[in-house]
Scaffold this motif. Structure first.
Motif, PDB file in Angstrom:
ATOM      1  N   GLY A 113       0.826  -1.192   0.000  1.00 46.96           N
ATOM      2  CA  GLY A 113       0.000   0.000   0.000  1.00 46.96           C
ATOM      3  C   GLY A 113       0.863   1.246   0.000  1.00 46.96           C
ATOM      4  N   GLN A 114       0.193   2.400   0.065  1.00 44.54           N
ATOM      5  CA  GLN A 114       0.908   3.673  -0.010  1.00 44.54           C
ATOM      6  C   GLN A 114       1.373   4.162   1.353  1.00 44.54           C
ATOM      7  N   GLY A 115       0.872   3.554   2.407  1.00 47.90           N
ATOM      8  CA  GLY A 115       1.312   3.909   3.749  1.00 47.90           C
ATOM      9  C   GLY A 115       0.392   4.887   4.451  1.00 47.90           C
ATOM     10  N   THR A 116       0.404   4.827   5.767  1.00 49.38           N
ATOM     11  CA  THR A 116      -0.345   5.774   6.595  1.00 49.38           C
ATOM     12  C   THR A 116       0.529   6.171   7.778  1.00 49.38           C
ATOM     13  N   GLN A 117       0.528   7.464   8.086  1.00 42.84           N
ATOM     14  CA  GLN A 117       1.420   7.994   9.116  1.00 42.84           C
ATOM     15  C   GLN A 117       0.837   7.775  10.505  1.00 42.84           C
ATOM     16  N   VAL A 118       1.664   7.275  11.406  1.00 39.21           N
ATOM     17  CA  VAL A 118       1.325   7.169  12.821  1.00 39.21           C
ATOM     18  C   VAL A 118       2.355   7.967  13.603  1.00 39.21           C
ATOM     19  N   THR A 119       1.873   8.908  14.403  1.00 40.98           N
ATOM     20  CA  THR A 119       2.753   9.752  15.201  1.00 40.98           C
ATOM     21  C   THR A 119       2.355   9.627  16.661  1.00 40.98           C
ATOM     22  N   VAL A 120       3.300   9.230  17.490  1.00 40.43           N
ATOM     23  CA  VAL A 120       3.052   9.058  18.917  1.00 40.43           C
ATOM     24  C   VAL A 120       3.888  10.088  19.665  1.00 40.43           C
ATOM     25  N   SER A 121       3.218  10.941  20.412  1.00 38.11           N
ATOM     26  CA  SER A 121       3.913  11.988  21.154  1.00 38.11           C
ATOM     27  C   SER A 121       4.020  11.595  22.627  1.00 38.11           C
ATOM     28  N   SER A 122       5.154  11.921  23.190  1.00 36.09           N
ATOM     29  CA  SER A 122       5.392  11.558  24.601  1.00 36.09           C
ATOM     30  C   SER A 122       5.061  12.713  25.518  1.00 36.09           C
TER      31      SER A 122
END
Length: 122
Positions: A113-122
């Motif tokens: 697939g084209q990808g999906t962004q996952v961002t985890v902030s601390s």
């Protein structure tokens, strides 16, 4: 080749959860092994999880065992990645992948697939 479209990415605080989905085209989805990979900035793409065509067998990277769960719904041509207890180091672009040929682990994924962004902030 099968067409794959990911969704469900986004931003979340550490300790939170997200569920990624990957919708696949084609009438033979139920015969494919499916997987999730991820790529963080400046790093190589790495394996996250995989599931057999039936959903009966699953495989995980050590870094996500006990936190992530891969599953599939062959009636909906969709594979999921439930991500719990997210950490900042889980931040990456997540890719769905399909293996149309392998009958057993280890799989060799040949559609992406084209990808999906996952961002985890601390």
């Amino acid at each position: 080749q099968v067409q794959l479209v990911e969704s469900g990415g986004g931003s979340v605080q550490a300790g939170g959860s997200l569920r990624l989905s990957c919708a696949a085209s084609g009438r033979t989805f139920s015969s494919y092994a499916m997987g999730w990979f991820r790529q963080a900035p400046g790093k190589e793409r790495e394996f996250v999880a995989a599931v057999s065509w039936s959903g009966g067998s699953t495989y995980y990277a050590d870094s996500v065992k006990g936190r992530f769960t891969i599953s599939r719904d062959n009636d909906k041509n969709t594979v999921y990645l439930q991500m719990n207890s997210l950490k900042s180091e889980d931040t990456a672009v997540y890719y769905c992948a399909a293996d149309a040929f392998s009958s057993a682990w280890p799989y060799e994924f040949d559609s992406w697939g084209q990808g999906t962004q996952v961002t985890v902030s601390s």
